[in-house]
Design an enzyme around this catalytic site. Structure first.
Site, PDB file in Angstrom:
ATOM      1  N   ARG A  59       0.836  -1.210   0.000  1.00  0.00           N
ATOM      2  CA  ARG A  59       0.000   0.000   0.000  1.00  0.00           C
ATOM      3  C   ARG A  59       0.870   1.261   0.000  1.00  0.00           C
ATOM      4  O   ARG A  59       0.460   2.302  -0.477  1.00  0.00           O
ATOM      5  CB  ARG A  59      -0.961  -0.001   1.195  1.00  0.00           C
ATOM      6  CG  ARG A  59      -1.764   1.285   1.342  1.00  0.00           C
ATOM      7  CD  ARG A  59      -3.099   1.137   2.061  1.00  0.00           C
ATOM      8  NE  ARG A  59      -3.032   0.341   3.252  1.00  0.00           N
ATOM      9  CZ  ARG A  59      -2.484   0.739   4.422  1.00  0.00           C
ATOM     10  NH1 ARG A  59      -1.944   1.935   4.528  1.00  0.00           N
ATOM     11  NH2 ARG A  59      -2.470  -0.069   5.448  1.00  0.00           N
ATOM     12  N   TYR A 112     -12.754  18.716 -15.746  1.00  0.00           N
ATOM     13  CA  TYR A 112     -13.236  17.347 -15.965  1.00  0.00           C
ATOM     14  C   TYR A 112     -14.455  17.082 -15.082  1.00  0.00           C
ATOM     15  O   TYR A 112     -14.498  17.531 -13.935  1.00  0.00           O
ATOM     16  CB  TYR A 112     -12.085  16.380 -15.646  1.00  0.00           C
ATOM     17  CG  TYR A 112     -12.479  14.935 -15.756  1.00  0.00           C
ATOM     18  CD1 TYR A 112     -12.654  14.335 -16.992  1.00  0.00           C
ATOM     19  CD2 TYR A 112     -12.676  14.169 -14.614  1.00  0.00           C
ATOM     20  CE1 TYR A 112     -13.014  13.013 -17.085  1.00  0.00           C
ATOM     21  CE2 TYR A 112     -13.034  12.837 -14.701  1.00  0.00           C
ATOM     22  CZ  TYR A 112     -13.210  12.267 -15.941  1.00  0.00           C
ATOM     23  OH  TYR A 112     -13.572  10.955 -16.035  1.00  0.00           O
ATOM     24  N   ASP A 184      -4.005  20.029 -14.143  1.00  0.00           N
ATOM     25  CA  ASP A 184      -4.312  18.712 -14.703  1.00  0.00           C
ATOM     26  C   ASP A 184      -3.828  18.729 -16.152  1.00  0.00           C
ATOM     27  O   ASP A 184      -4.388  19.433 -16.997  1.00  0.00           O
ATOM     28  CB  ASP A 184      -5.826  18.455 -14.623  1.00  0.00           C
ATOM     29  CG  ASP A 184      -6.229  17.090 -15.182  1.00  0.00           C
ATOM     30  OD1 ASP A 184      -5.501  16.550 -16.035  1.00  0.00           O
ATOM     31  OD2 ASP A 184      -7.298  16.580 -14.790  1.00  0.00           O
ATOM     32  N   LYS A 209      -5.459   7.733 -19.603  1.00  0.00           N
ATOM     33  CA  LYS A 209      -5.701   8.290 -20.937  1.00  0.00           C
ATOM     34  C   LYS A 209      -4.441   8.180 -21.799  1.00  0.00           C
ATOM     35  O   LYS A 209      -4.052   7.084 -22.139  1.00  0.00           O
ATOM     36  CB  LYS A 209      -6.181   9.738 -20.789  1.00  0.00           C
ATOM     37  CG  LYS A 209      -7.308   9.925 -19.763  1.00  0.00           C
ATOM     38  CD  LYS A 209      -8.597   9.264 -20.190  1.00  0.00           C
ATOM     39  CE  LYS A 209      -9.663   9.302 -19.096  1.00  0.00           C
ATOM     40  NZ  LYS A 209      -9.909  10.590 -18.465  1.00  0.00           N
TER      41      LYS A 209
HETATM   42  C1  LIG Z   1     -10.274  10.967 -17.279  1.00  0.00           C
HETATM   43  C2  LIG Z   1      -9.802  12.222 -16.671  1.00  0.00           C
HETATM   44  C3  LIG Z   1      -9.646  12.333 -15.278  1.00  0.00           C
HETATM   45  C4  LIG Z   1      -9.998  11.199 -14.336  1.00  0.00           C
HETATM   46  O1  LIG Z   1      -9.166  10.106 -14.521  1.00  0.00           O
HETATM   47  P1  LIG Z   1      -9.619   8.582 -14.151  1.00  0.00           P
HETATM   48  O2  LIG Z   1      -8.362   7.833 -14.405  1.00  0.00           O
HETATM   49  O3  LIG Z   1     -10.752   8.229 -15.036  1.00  0.00           O
HETATM   50  O4  LIG Z   1     -10.020   8.601 -12.719  1.00  0.00           O
HETATM   51  C5  LIG Z   1      -9.180  13.532 -14.777  1.00  0.00           C
HETATM   52  N1  LIG Z   1      -8.896  14.581 -15.580  1.00  0.00           N
HETATM   53  C6  LIG Z   1      -9.040  14.511 -16.917  1.00  0.00           C
HETATM   54  C7  LIG Z   1      -8.718  15.697 -17.747  1.00  0.00           C
HETATM   55  C8  LIG Z   1      -9.498  13.339 -17.509  1.00  0.00           C
HETATM   56  O5  LIG Z   1      -9.650  13.280 -18.836  1.00  0.00           O
END
Ligand SMILES: *Cc1c(COP(=O)(O)O)cnc(C)c1O
Length: 401
Positions: A59, A112, A184, A209
């Site tokens: 963890r 998001y 982000d 992504k």
């Molecule tokens: C998909 C996404 C997230 C969240 O990510 P997960 O891996 O699905 O939890 C956060 N920010 C952006 C810009 C995203 O495209």
């Protein structure tokens, strides 16, 4: 050569791995062991209190997971990195580490969907004051930040209309107010944009992504100065949103082709966007690489490529997209993005499904808006595929629109 001297494509392949190649393996092994044992009680103690490098319990840390963190850290030019089970875990753990009752966060309206829910649903319950500004309205953000702000949280480009915020300018405003500035960077990837170089404190990715790139593993990562990242690591090790070693391995493997994929996606998205501008049924195309994009100049200044994400609106709204999207042969109709395959989806079904049509309209998201995550296919095939789908549309759908 040190890792500093090599370029992003070489880093994607080589960086961060050498310390983890046990047994002469040329690929990072997947260490599934939950626990790590010690015969020497003093050594165990030194590792446990953090005086000596090593692993104790899965963890907290794991060698495969650490190799993944190192690769992202080096690609973003950061001092330190830590990882999470998902991108949302990276975001929620980071915000929970730095925000307490009575604190204030400034952000944008187009974050998001999940992040937006944290701002509108969860943080207010914890008595954190949330101020969401119009995305791209730099003066409004600066004014809100100047009122006092503990965290300035940004995302650029945004989902789904790929709006752009000037990172350097916002980082300066955040710093003046004494805020922690977080970006982000999921849509841009470290290949197209490096927010730390533009003055921000922390960078977050949903590794699910573009970093992983194959839509087969969930993960999140945070990079920045050791002092800040370690605080978030501590929150995560206790609260438990740990990245799984198998997912870390898949993300690491995906990242070997990060630069190849992203460069191809940049090229493909530009050509698809230019093609869409010539289509009668399409009445708006959103892509930062188009000179018609309202913040094309800012994007050109802070990005090395304009990314694989674009969106467009079709005349005739939902009826048109209901006919159009099923006709595409080379696109998954799905909610994710950033994979090697092209992925399409109506915004009303994907990122903004929780909103009413009126709320979407107020956010500048018409019902006919389609998000297009460009894959690495031959772009001629993508354009021919779109072209045949547009040509097959029943004319009465949008004639009067
Ligand atoms: C998909 C996404 C997230 C969240 O990510 P997960 O891996 O699905 O939890 C956060 N920010 C952006 C810009 C995203 O495209």
């Amino acid at each position: 050569m040190t890792n500093k001297d090599i370029r992003q494509g070489t880093k994607s392949i080589w960086a961060g791995e050498s310390d983890y190649l046990a047994f002469g393996a040329t690929q990072v092994p997947v260490v599934h062991s939950v626990s790590f044992g010690y015969e020497d009680m003093d050594e165990w103690y030194e590792v446990a209190i953090g005086n000596k490098e090593g692993h104790i319990y899965g963890r907290n840390t794991n060698p495969t997971v650490e190799a993944f963190e190192q690769k992202v850290r080096i690609l973003e030019g950061a001092e330190h990195a830590t990882s999470f089970s998902t991108g949302m875990a990276a975001i929620s753990n980071t915000l929970s580490t730095f925000l307490f009752p009575g604190d204030r966060i400034v952000s944008i309206k187009d974050s998001y969907g999940g992040t937006n829910k944290i701002f509108t649903e969860f943080l207010p319950k914890q008595n954190v004051d949330v101020s969401l500004c119009d995305t791209g309205d730099h003066e409004a953000i600066e004014a809100e930040v100047a009122k006092g702000c503990d965290v300035l949280y940004l995302e650029t480009p945004t989902n789904p209309t790929v709006k752009i915020t000037d990172i350097e300018r916002m980082a300066k405003a955040g710093k003046e107010a004494g805020a922690i500035v977080i970006v982000d960077n999921t849509f841009a990837t470290p290949i197209n944009q490096n927010p730390l170089e533009l003055g921000v404190d922390l960078v977050i990715h949903s590794a699910t992504k573009f970093l992983g790139g194959h839509a087969d593993a969930l993960g999140g990562v945070l990079v920045g100065p050791k002092e800040l990242v370690e605080k978030v690591y501590h929150f995560r090790e206790i609260n438990g949103a740990t990245l799984d070693p198998m997912a870390a391995y898949l993300l690491l493997r995906g990242m070997k082709t990060l630069k190849l994929r992203v460069e191809r996606q940049n090229e493909n998205a530009q050509k698809v966007a230019e093609f869409l501008e010539t289509v009668d049924v399409v009445d708006a195309v959103y892509y930062p690489g188009l000179p018609t994009h309202p913040n094309h100049d800012i994007a050109a200044k802070q990005m090395k490529g304009f990314g694989g994400m674009l969106s467009f609106n079709v005349k005739g709204g939902v009826d048109t997209l209901r006919h159009l999207l099923p006709k595409l042969q080379y696109a998954n109709r799905a909610a994710n993005l950033g994979a090697v395959e092209t992925i399409v989806g109506p915004t009303r079904t994907t990122s903004h499904v929780e909103c009413t049509p009126e709320e979407r309209a107020a956010m500048g998201i018409p019902e006919g808006l389609i998000r297009y995550s460009t894959g690495i296919e031959d772009v001629e095939d993508l354009i021919e595929d779109l072209d045949q789908a547009f040509k097959a549309l029943p004319k009465e759908l949008f004639q009067n629109a």
